[in-house]
Design an enzyme around this catalytic site. Structure first.
Site, short mmCIF file in Angstrom:
data_model
loop_
_atom_site.label_atom_id
_atom_site.label_comp_id
_atom_site.label_asym_id
_atom_site.label_seq_id
_atom_site.Cartn_x
_atom_site.Cartn_y
_atom_site.Cartn_z
N GLU A 1 47.91 13.92 -4.69
CA GLU A 1 48.37 14.85 -3.64
C GLU A 1 48.24 16.29 -4.12
OE1 GLU A 1 52.39 16.80 -2.54
OE2 GLU A 1 52.61 14.62 -2.52
N HIS A 2 48.64 16.53 -5.37
CA HIS A 2 48.49 17.88 -5.94
C HIS A 2 47.01 18.28 -6.04
CE1 HIS A 2 52.54 19.09 -7.71
NE2 HIS A 2 52.79 17.95 -7.08
#
Length: 488
Positions: free
Chosen positions: A79-80
């Site tokens: 996600e990052h």
């Protein structure tokens, strides 16, 4: 939508004799459109013409519970990395473009899904779709940015969990409750495993799950179906299917009779001792017809505010607790939980508080709720469903979460009516069946004498239950997250 998502919800379970007539309740939102692109992407359009803004969300049906063994935290790490760029939009370009048009954007990872969202003026919806479709298939960045971002993830874990005794207890409690199911592993991952994650691990997860046939697009706001369909075809429709994730099958927790699970933590940073108990119960997805609705009412009768059994008995009448409550987490792909929590008054031990809570639970399981308690809880759920329509982003999140865990649009819309038809006997049966010691883990959080050593940093605000929001290295403060998706 696929046929399963278009099917009508099953007929409500017949109510007991005391509530034979169907009680009407409002449905949520207005006319909602659903369709599926040729590449398998499911699309939901939630019209809301009160303001010229839109909430654009893309949900991937993959979360931390879908991670390979030994790779905990990879869903959240990816996600990052999704914000680290593509060839067309290199590092930081995505967020800069959203900021330039005055929009808001963020993401969050949970056990069962990962979601990315933006809130922008409606004329910028085409740009959001193009940006999100680009990183659905073209994630590419300099590997040199991945290592610093892993340090950001580790710092997030340090601030949210390792330096927060309450969060540490929650993590240990989930691990004690789930003997075999991956819900026992924190969404952010175990520290020793996160430290060893690689870019190759992230791309393997990305290539397996981030494909349009494993995603749901939700657009809520000042839009019409045709315009959204045309835009979706022109952006997401160009993204090819590149994987077939298949059905998600996870190991189940075994039934082990007679085992009492107790987790205790003492820390000098604890100013107020707390008592918690979490029960493993069916979710909306795993429950039999009518069972999840009964658990919803049960949780509200037991601990839903100042009129609940726990609050009245422990806080108002006996005066042994400063606070007490309960809630039902129903929106999981696999089994959900009911949490009971309380803080004691000065001079009251956690053990004595626990005994008093046991008495309240046992009384409800043997005697059942009063008709007025059931009526109050049902009305409260209906009122919450009406209030949810005031926020387009909340509606988008509710529908996205439901579909990402295998539910349908109709299930969301008809939930208030099904809740209104829950009877007292159903609540009593649910309490007797599910609120048992064999299905529970209890946590005690106590104060401890000072060691004289320096304590950790002040923890950042916690994420939503069962999720971790995106934190980027260049952010001074988190953008406020979307409201938690209540089940009304």
């Amino acid at each position: 939508m696929p046929a399963a998502a278009q099917a009508q919800a099953p007929a409500p379970t017949p109510a007991p004799a005391a509530a034979t007539a169907t009680k009407p309740a409002p449905t949520t939102a207005g006319k909602i459109s659903t369709f599926t692109l040729p590449n398998g992407l499911a699309v939901v359009v939630v019209p809301d013409h009160r303001a010229p803004v839109v909430t654009h969300m893309i949900w991937y049906k993959a979360g931390s519970a879908d991670e390979p063994p030994g790779k905990s935290g990879i869903a959240h790490y990816l996600e990052h990395l999704m914000f680290k760029g593509t060839k067309a939009n290199p590092d930081g370009a995505f967020s800069k473009k959203v900021a330039e048009i005055g929009g808001q954007e963020n993401a969050f990872t949970s056990y069962d899904y990962t979601a990315y969202y933006q809130r922008v003026a409606k004329e910028h919806l085409p740009k959001m779709m193009a940006l999100e479709a680009d990183r659905m298939q073209n994630l590419a960045f300099d590997p040199k940015v991945a290592e610093p971002e892993l340090k950001v993830v580790l710092e997030e874990r340090s601030m949210r969990t390792d330096n927060d005794p309450s969060a540490q207890l929650s993590e240990a409690l989930e691990a004690a409750l789930h003997r075999n199911h991956p819900y026992r592993i924190p969404v952010i991952g175990w520290k020793h495993e996160v430290e060893k994650l690689t870019v190759a691990d992230a791309f393997a997860y990305y290539d397996r799950f981030y494909t349009p046939n494993n995603a749901i697009l939700v657009v809520a706001g000042d839009v019409e179906e045709k315009a959204v369909r045309d835009l979706a075809l022109d952006t997401y429709g160009r993204v090819p299917r590149r994987a077939e994730p298949g059905q998600r099958k996870r190991p189940r927790d075994p039934d082990i009779a007679g085992v009492v699970r107790l987790v205790s933590l003492a820390d000098e940073r604890v100013a107020q001792p707390t008592w918690r108990r979490v029960y493993e119960v069916p979710s909306e997805r795993t429950a039999t017809p009518g069972e999840s609705e009964a658990l919803t009412v049960l949780a509200d009768v037991l601990g839903g505010g100042s009129n609940s059994r726990l609050y009245r008995k422990l806080v108002a009448e006996k005066g042994i607790a400063a606070s007490a409550g309960a809630y039902y987490r129903s929106g999981s792909l696999d089994d959900g939980t009911i949490m009971i929590y309380a803080t004691p008054r000065d001079g009251v031990s956690l053990e004595d508080l626990g005994k008093a809570i046991d008495e309240v639970v046992a009384e409800l399981a043997t005697g059942g709720p009063k008709p007025e308690e059931v009526e109050r809880a049902a009305k409260k759920v209906a009122a919450d469903s009406i209030r949810s329509q005031d926020s387009q982003s909340t509606l988008a999140r509710i529908y996205g979460q439901t579909l990402a865990t295998g539910g349908t649009i109709d299930e969301v819309r008809t939930l208030p009516t099904r809740i209104r038809n829950v009877g007292g006997e159903e609540v009593k049966a649910a309490a007797a069946k599910w609120l048992t010691s064999d299905r529970a883990a209890t946590g005690l959080l106590r104060s401890a004498p000072s060691t004289g050593k320096a304590v950790g940093k002040r923890p950042m605000p916690s994420a939503d239950p069962g999720s971790n929001g995106h934190i980027r290295m260049f952010e001074d403060a988190l953008m406020p997250a979307l409201p938690p998706a209540s089940r009304f």
